[in-house]
Design a protein around this motif. Structure first.
Motif, PDB file in Angstrom:
ATOM      1  N   LEU A 112       0.849  -1.190   0.000  1.00 19.11           N
ATOM      2  CA  LEU A 112       0.000   0.000   0.000  1.00 19.11           C
ATOM      3  C   LEU A 112       0.886   1.242   0.000  1.00 19.11           C
ATOM      4  O   LEU A 112       1.868   1.315   0.746  1.00 19.11           O
ATOM      5  N   LEU A 206     -12.766  -5.413   0.626  1.00 18.83           N
ATOM      6  CA  LEU A 206     -13.076  -4.134   1.243  1.00 18.83           C
ATOM      7  C   LEU A 206     -14.274  -3.562   0.509  1.00 18.83           C
ATOM      8  O   LEU A 206     -14.216  -3.315  -0.696  1.00 18.83           O
ATOM      9  N   LEU A 220      -8.097  -7.493   0.011  1.00 19.59           N
ATOM     10  CA  LEU A 220      -7.008  -7.426   0.977  1.00 19.59           C
ATOM     11  C   LEU A 220      -6.615  -8.823   1.416  1.00 19.59           C
ATOM     12  O   LEU A 220      -7.451  -9.732   1.417  1.00 19.59           O
ATOM     13  N   THR A 224      -2.598  -7.628   6.458  1.00 14.03           N
ATOM     14  CA  THR A 224      -2.816  -6.203   6.205  1.00 14.03           C
ATOM     15  C   THR A 224      -3.258  -5.500   7.486  1.00 14.03           C
ATOM     16  O   THR A 224      -4.115  -5.986   8.216  1.00 14.03           O
ATOM     17  N   VAL A 226      -5.119  -2.590   9.605  1.00 10.15           N
ATOM     18  CA  VAL A 226      -6.285  -1.726   9.478  1.00 10.15           C
ATOM     19  C   VAL A 226      -6.492  -0.954  10.774  1.00 10.15           C
ATOM     20  O   VAL A 226      -6.091  -1.407  11.852  1.00 10.15           O
ATOM     21  N   LEU A 240      -7.262   2.020   5.816  1.00  9.96           N
ATOM     22  CA  LEU A 240      -5.993   1.384   5.469  1.00  9.96           C
ATOM     23  C   LEU A 240      -4.861   2.398   5.597  1.00  9.96           C
ATOM     24  O   LEU A 240      -5.094   3.598   5.732  1.00  9.96           O
ATOM     25  N   LYS A 241      -3.632   1.911   5.543  1.00 10.90           N
ATOM     26  CA  LYS A 241      -2.474   2.797   5.679  1.00 10.90           C
ATOM     27  C   LYS A 241      -2.350   3.776   4.522  1.00 10.90           C
ATOM     28  O   LYS A 241      -1.683   4.809   4.639  1.00 10.90           O
TER      29      LYS A 241
END
Length: 256
Positions: A112, A206, A220, A224, A226, A240-241
């Motif tokens: 990401l 998502l 995702l 990952t 969150v 998300l990042k």
């Protein structure tokens, strides 16, 4: 005589509780050693079961979470490895082994694009993460005690220069002590609020809304990270990042 009996009974109960406590600590120490030996011998499944049993007993530590994360990583459970590495990092944010293995684990998750924060924010976060909550709490105690020495110097000193030095040093130290206490409380609340989580399912969608009819925004994968914004029934709104916001089923991730 009755009072003597009560006192003796109380002492016996305290001694019994102390012995039980020492026995429990010794038992947990033995179990942790056994689990570590299993981990070194490559018996990851058995080590994981033992580590999880120790956690269920109520004991936790940065080392325990790290070892559990390492065992999960070696077994190929990327999500649970990251989850436990993150828990270890919260308790000991400067441990090089934790940081290295966490970076390695994240390198195997979804890539990401993370927007870099302003350098002042990065600088502040570096200071904030230089110690855990307990470390900042101890720093507060030390600064506060030294500040009291400055106050005492201001009160009892006959010299004007010494009184000024005592006053200003106490003022600066008290301000720093308050900052240390605020950081400690903030890091403690971060541990307890459970707003961050790690996806444990192999792959999840998502969604744009908290139902099966929502449009798929992204797929995702396990591991990952969150941040939970809100929860509605069996769904959670997460960020998300990379800044994207959507909905996931709460069962697909576990809070750090």
């Amino acid at each position: 005589m009755k009072y003597i009996y009560v006192i003796v009974l109380g002492l016996m109960m305290m001694l019994t509780q102390s012995v039980k406590g020492e026995t429990t600590v010794a038992s947990l120490s033995d179990s942790l050693k056994v689990a570590n030996d299993m981990c070194r011998d490559g018996q990851m499944a058995q080590a994981i079961d033992t580590y999880e049993m120790i956690l269920e007993s109520g004991y936790s530590s940065a080392e325990l979470y790290y070892n559990l994360g390492y065992a999960y990583f070696k077994q190929g459970s990327l999500g649970r490895a990251i989850l436990n590495f993150e828990r270890s990092k919260r308790l000991n944010p400067t441990d090089e082994d934790v940081l290295t293995n966490l970076e390695l684990a994240y390198s195997q998750t979804d890539k990401l694009e993370i927007e870099e924060p302003f350098f002042i924010v990065t600088f502040w976060q570096g200071i904030r993460d230089s110690m855990g909550s307990d470390g900042w709490a101890w720093l507060f105690v030390v600064l506060f005690v030294v500040a009291l020495v400055g106050v005492a110097l201001f009160v009892v000193s006959a010299s004007v220069a010494m009184r000024k030095a005592g006053f200003f040093s106490a003022l600066v130290l008290l301000i720093l002590a308050v900052i240390a206490l605020a950081i400690s409380m903030n890091k403690r609340s971060e541990i307890l609020d459970g707003s961050e989580g790690i996806i444990l399912s192999s792959s999840v969608s998502l969604s744009t809304s908290p139902d099966k009819n929502g449009n798929e925004m992204a797929v995702l994968h396990e591991g990952t990270h969150v941040t939970v914004i809100s929860t509605l029934g069996e769904w959670s709104e997460v960020r998300l990042k990379d800044g994207n916001v959507g909905w996931l089923k709460t069962a697909d991730f576990e809070k750090i």
